[in-house]
Scaffold this active site. Structure first.
Site, PDB file in Angstrom:
ATOM      1  N   ASP A  28       1.174  -0.999  -0.059  1.00 23.10           N
ATOM      2  CA  ASP A  28      -0.060  -0.177  -0.004  1.00 23.10           C
ATOM      3  C   ASP A  28       0.580   1.510   0.341  1.00 23.10           C
ATOM      4  OD1 ASP A  28      -2.903   0.409   1.319  1.00 23.10           O
ATOM      5  OD2 ASP A  28      -1.779   2.164   1.147  1.00 23.10           O
ATOM      6  N   HIS A  58      -9.856  -5.442  -2.996  1.00 22.69           N
ATOM      7  CA  HIS A  58      -8.835  -5.938  -2.946  1.00 22.69           C
ATOM      8  C   HIS A  58      -8.707  -5.808  -1.240  1.00 22.69           C
ATOM      9  CE1 HIS A  58      -9.440  -1.619  -2.592  1.00 22.69           C
ATOM     10  NE2 HIS A  58      -9.226  -1.363  -1.230  1.00 22.69           N
TER      11      HIS A  58
HETATM   12  P1  5GP Z   1      -9.733   1.724   0.166  1.00 21.12           P
HETATM   13  O1  5GP Z   1      -9.812   2.453   1.336  1.00 21.12           O
HETATM   14  O2  5GP Z   1     -10.306   1.309  -1.472  1.00 21.12           O
HETATM   15  O3  5GP Z   1     -10.227   0.174   1.173  1.00 21.12           O
HETATM   16  O4  5GP Z   1      -8.193   1.302  -0.444  1.00 21.12           O
HETATM   17  C1  5GP Z   1      -7.456   1.507  -0.947  1.00 21.12           C
HETATM   18  C2  5GP Z   1      -6.421   1.618  -1.324  1.00 21.12           C
HETATM   19  O5  5GP Z   1      -5.317   2.085  -2.150  1.00 21.12           O
HETATM   20  C3  5GP Z   1      -5.878   2.861   0.139  1.00 21.12           C
HETATM   21  O6  5GP Z   1      -4.901   2.159   1.673  1.00 21.12           O
HETATM   22  C4  5GP Z   1      -4.516   3.358  -0.715  1.00 21.12           C
HETATM   23  O7  5GP Z   1      -3.994   3.740   0.103  1.00 21.12           O
HETATM   24  C5  5GP Z   1      -3.929   2.564  -1.552  1.00 21.12           C
HETATM   25  N1  5GP Z   1      -3.860   2.928  -3.121  1.00 21.12           N
HETATM   26  C6  5GP Z   1      -3.857   4.452  -3.293  1.00 21.12           C
HETATM   27  N2  5GP Z   1      -3.762   4.044  -4.645  1.00 21.12           N
HETATM   28  C7  5GP Z   1      -2.584   3.882  -4.222  1.00 21.12           C
HETATM   29  C8  5GP Z   1      -1.054   3.918  -5.304  1.00 21.12           C
HETATM   30  O8  5GP Z   1      -1.800   4.514  -6.555  1.00 21.12           O
HETATM   31  N3  5GP Z   1      -0.242   2.864  -5.258  1.00 21.12           N
HETATM   32  C9  5GP Z   1      -0.742   1.770  -4.212  1.00 21.12           C
HETATM   33  N4  5GP Z   1       0.122   0.843  -4.191  1.00 21.12           N
HETATM   34  N5  5GP Z   1      -1.865   1.795  -3.310  1.00 21.12           N
HETATM   35  C10 5GP Z   1      -2.238   2.892  -2.701  1.00 21.12           C
END
Ligand code: 5GP
Ligand code: ZN
Length: 114
Positions: A31, A100
């Site tokens: 992340d 994810h």
């Molecule tokens: P959600 O909020 O959808 O559960 O999780 C999305 C996750 O993706 C977040 O923890 C955020 O930090 C991560 N994330 C967002 N953009 C990127 C990116 O460009 N690369 C990586 N490796 N992680 C990302």
């Protein structure tokens, strides 16, 4: 694949990410904004918007997602325990609309989550 999906673009190699695992069904990346000493995202290669889209036909994919998470947890030295989280929709806190699993570890987790 939706052209504007961030994780589809990472799968395709259009956006760089620290890859820890890749196979025919799933990839795992670190992340970009870690919330724990280990914070890994395990996601399907094919676009699935969220866990709300999963059904009986997705058993193989789910087994792989959880299996890869367990292998990576061991590789990261998380013998004391770890957490898997998948956020769904606005109230669930989902910010990227491509399924994810968050693999979190390396510190004690609180409960209930925020
Ligand atoms: P959600 O909020 O959808 O559960 O999780 C999305 C996750 O993706 C977040 O923890 C955020 O930090 C991560 N994330 C967002 N953009 C990127 C990116 O460009 N690369 C990586 N490796 N992680 C990302
Ligand atoms: Zn996608």
């Amino acid at each position: 694949m939706p052209a504007d999906c961030l994780f589809c673009r990472i799968v395709a190699g259009e956006i760089p990410a620290a890859r820890l695992h890749q196979d025919d069904l799933v990839i795992a990346i670190r992340d970009i904004n870690p919330q724990a000493p280990t914070h890994v995202l395990v996601l399907p290669v094919r676009h699935v918007a969220s866990a709300a889209e999963l059904g009986d036909d997705d058993g193989a994919l789910l087994g792989r997602l959880f299996g890869v998470a367990a292998v990576l947890a061991a590789r990261e030295g998380l013998g004391n325990g770890w957490r898997l989280v998948t956020n769904v929709g606005t109230d669930g806190g989902q910010s990227v609309d491509h399924l994810h699993l968050h693999l979190l570890g390396g510190r004690a987790m609180g409960w209930p989550p925020g």
